[in-house]
Design a protein around this motif. Structure first.
Motif, PDB file in Angstrom:
ATOM      1  N   GLY A 166       0.830  -1.209   0.000  1.00 28.00           N
ATOM      2  CA  GLY A 166       0.000   0.000   0.000  1.00 28.00           C
ATOM      3  C   GLY A 166       0.856   1.247   0.000  1.00 28.00           C
ATOM      4  O   GLY A 166       0.556   2.236  -0.672  1.00 28.00           O
ATOM      5  N   SER A 198      -3.143   5.284   0.729  1.00 31.68           N
ATOM      6  CA  SER A 198      -2.397   4.304   1.534  1.00 31.68           C
ATOM      7  C   SER A 198      -0.894   4.585   1.479  1.00 31.68           C
ATOM      8  O   SER A 198      -0.139   4.064   2.288  1.00 31.68           O
ATOM      9  N   ARG A 256      -6.077   2.785  10.469  1.00 30.13           N
ATOM     10  CA  ARG A 256      -5.257   2.369   9.357  1.00 30.13           C
ATOM     11  C   ARG A 256      -5.536   0.940   8.936  1.00 30.13           C
ATOM     12  O   ARG A 256      -5.544   0.613   7.765  1.00 30.13           O
ATOM     13  N   GLU A 275      -6.282  -0.363   5.271  1.00 34.89           N
ATOM     14  CA  GLU A 275      -5.451  -1.379   4.641  1.00 34.89           C
ATOM     15  C   GLU A 275      -6.281  -2.578   4.178  1.00 34.89           C
ATOM     16  O   GLU A 275      -6.026  -3.161   3.145  1.00 34.89           O
TER      17      GLU A 275
END
Ligand code: PFF
Length: 466
Positions: free
Chosen positions: A23, A337, A172, A176
């Motif tokens: 990412g 990302s 996060r 992700e």
């Protein structure tokens, strides 16, 4: 990883680490920057140098960053400082971590503006603005966007807010997980675009441009009068891009490595990350250049290349409105990302040293990067005149050039020297735990000699010493 990525947290699995690292690596660098600099620096020979840099410098340095991060388990600043003192080296190595924090800021301050272009194109695509575009009108669409300080600053602000929302809330892991689904989709869409380029573009010429290695085309720079001289700059830019696209040299991958579980293979993960990243860049190139040639565009047109060439394709293909919108949505996610990893070294440091909450850290960092970013947005309009340029470059260009071609390679050089010389061989040996001693020996040789010598040579070459 849970919602509070404090220093000692770990990814739940090797896969989670890989996805986060991919990412971070796959982003605007692959789809926006790679095609445009390849166009500017003349094609095949540039691509070859970039690939050699990825293999010879990028992969070994990425392994070093991950292993240092995993051993240190703290922010890059403290990891470098503590590993240095544990190994009897100077605490000044902490400077490498600081350099990374500054570099991350500078990159984010132009990255966010380009991500803003992608956001603006989601809306343009959604409203059908790509329908029936030819080369000229596609150029005008992009020109209108970049001519407007208000629009650029608006979208830059939206993207910065998106980035900081994720950083502040520690969601996060959610992003992700989402990216896990979206990246394969991006890949698929790139494949559709390659198919379209094959059918409707000047595919042969595109491939020749990308893969014919003609060093004289890349390393001779000619002025208007036709006078040519040797230039080493493309090698510097190709090496800089290898660092940029793999997120190396500033501690981003180090900080991700610090959350990596102990039993995961660093070498194996690194190779997969580098392969995935390179594949996306090459596919973007293969999709874009045939369209560039078929539509009479200039390969060296600069940062707008992708934003001018792809809308023409979307405007002409069946289902293009949907595909076009979706493509830019996916590009935004890829950028998102990546951007959160640009600030992670700073956030990790602020939360562990200053005991700041993630929310405060995000606000502080985001606010500063946002402010710096205004200058990047104005580089395309109010500050685009010669009186605002230094060495013929706008503020945007300078930040892009300085970070990718100087600061990241310098960071990478320091990381290679630290891992190869400042710590004992036992540290990387234990952390990498490679099955083959021969392979480890080869890596250790590369990180001690080849990678540092390569980086220094390219630098010296660029300033004309060798
Ligand atoms: N690798 C990202 C890209 O190719 O778009 C950019 C980037 C992210 C560079 C994180 C550096 C970094 F630390």
């Amino acid at each position: 990883m849970n919602g509070n990525p404090a220093v000692h947290n770990q990814w739940s699995s090797r896969l989670a680490f890989m996805l986060a690292a991919i990412g971070s690596a796959v982003g605007l660098g692959n789809i926006w920057k790679f095609p445009y600099i390849t166009g500017e620096y003349g094609g095949g020979a540039f691509v070859l140098v970039y690939l050699v840099c990825v293999a010879l410098i990028g992969i070994p340095v990425m392994m070093a960053e991950i292993l240092l991060g995993r051993r240190g388990r703290r922010s890059p600043i403290n990891t470098m400082r503590e590993l240095a003192s544990a190994e009897g080296a100077s605490p000044w190595w902490g400077v490498v971590g600081w350099g990374g924090v500054v570099t991350g800021f500078l990159i984010l301050s132009f990255y966010s503006v380009v991500a803003g272009w992608a956001l603006a194109y989601v809306v343009e695509g959604g409203f059908g603005a790509f329908q029936g575009l030819d080369g000229e009108r596609a150029g005008a669409l992009f020109g209108e966007l970049t001519a407007s300080p208000q629009r650029l600053i608006f979208w830059h602000s939206v993207f910065m807010a998106m980035t900081m929302a994720v950083v502040a809330n520690g969601v996060r892991s959610g992003l992700e997980r989402l990216v896990t689904w979206l990246m394969p989709l991006l890949f698929l869409l790139l494949a559709v675009l390659v198919g379209y380029a094959m059918a409707a573009g000047d595919f042969e010429r595109g491939l020749h441009f990308l893969f014919d290695v003609d060093f004289s085309k890349v390393f001779m720079s000619c002025d208007e009068a036709g006078l040519c001289e040797f230039t080493a700059e493309p090698v510097l830019v190709a090496m800089g891009h290898a660092f940029f696209t793999l997120s190396l040299g500033m501690g981003a991958i180090m900080v991700y490595g610090s959350y990596m579980p102990h039993d995961a293979s660093i070498a194996g993960s690194t190779v997969m990350i580098a392969l995935a990243d390179t594949l996306v860049a090459l596919m973007a190139g293969v999709a874009i250049f045939p369209l560039v040639f078929a539509n009479g565009l200039e390969p060296g047109a600069g940062p707008g290349l992708v934003f001018v060439s792809l809308p023409i394709a979307f405007g002409a293909m069946p289902g293009g409105q949907l595909f076009g919108t979706l493509f830019f949505v996916l590009l935004v996610f890829a950028a998102w990302s990546s951007s959160i990893s640009l600030v992670e070294p700073a956030v990790a440091w602020l939360t562990e040293n200053e005991h700041m909450s993630r929310r405060k850290a995000a606000l502080l960092i985001g606010g500063l990067a946002w402010l710096l970013g205004i200058g990047s947005a104005l580089s395309f309009n109010l500050w685009s005149g010669d009186e605002y340029k230094v060495f013929g470059k706008t503020l945007f260009d300078i930040k892009d050039y300085l970070t990718a071609n100087i600061m990241l390679p310098l960071g990478g050089l320091a990381i290679a020297l630290f891992t190869g010389w400042a710590v004992s061989r036992r540290l990387p040996e234990g952390e990498l735990a490679m099955r083959s001693p021969l392979l480890f020996g080869a890596w250790h040789f590369v990180i001690r000699y080849i990678a540092p010598a390569g980086i220094v040579l390219v630098f010296l070459n660029a300033i004309g010493v060798v």
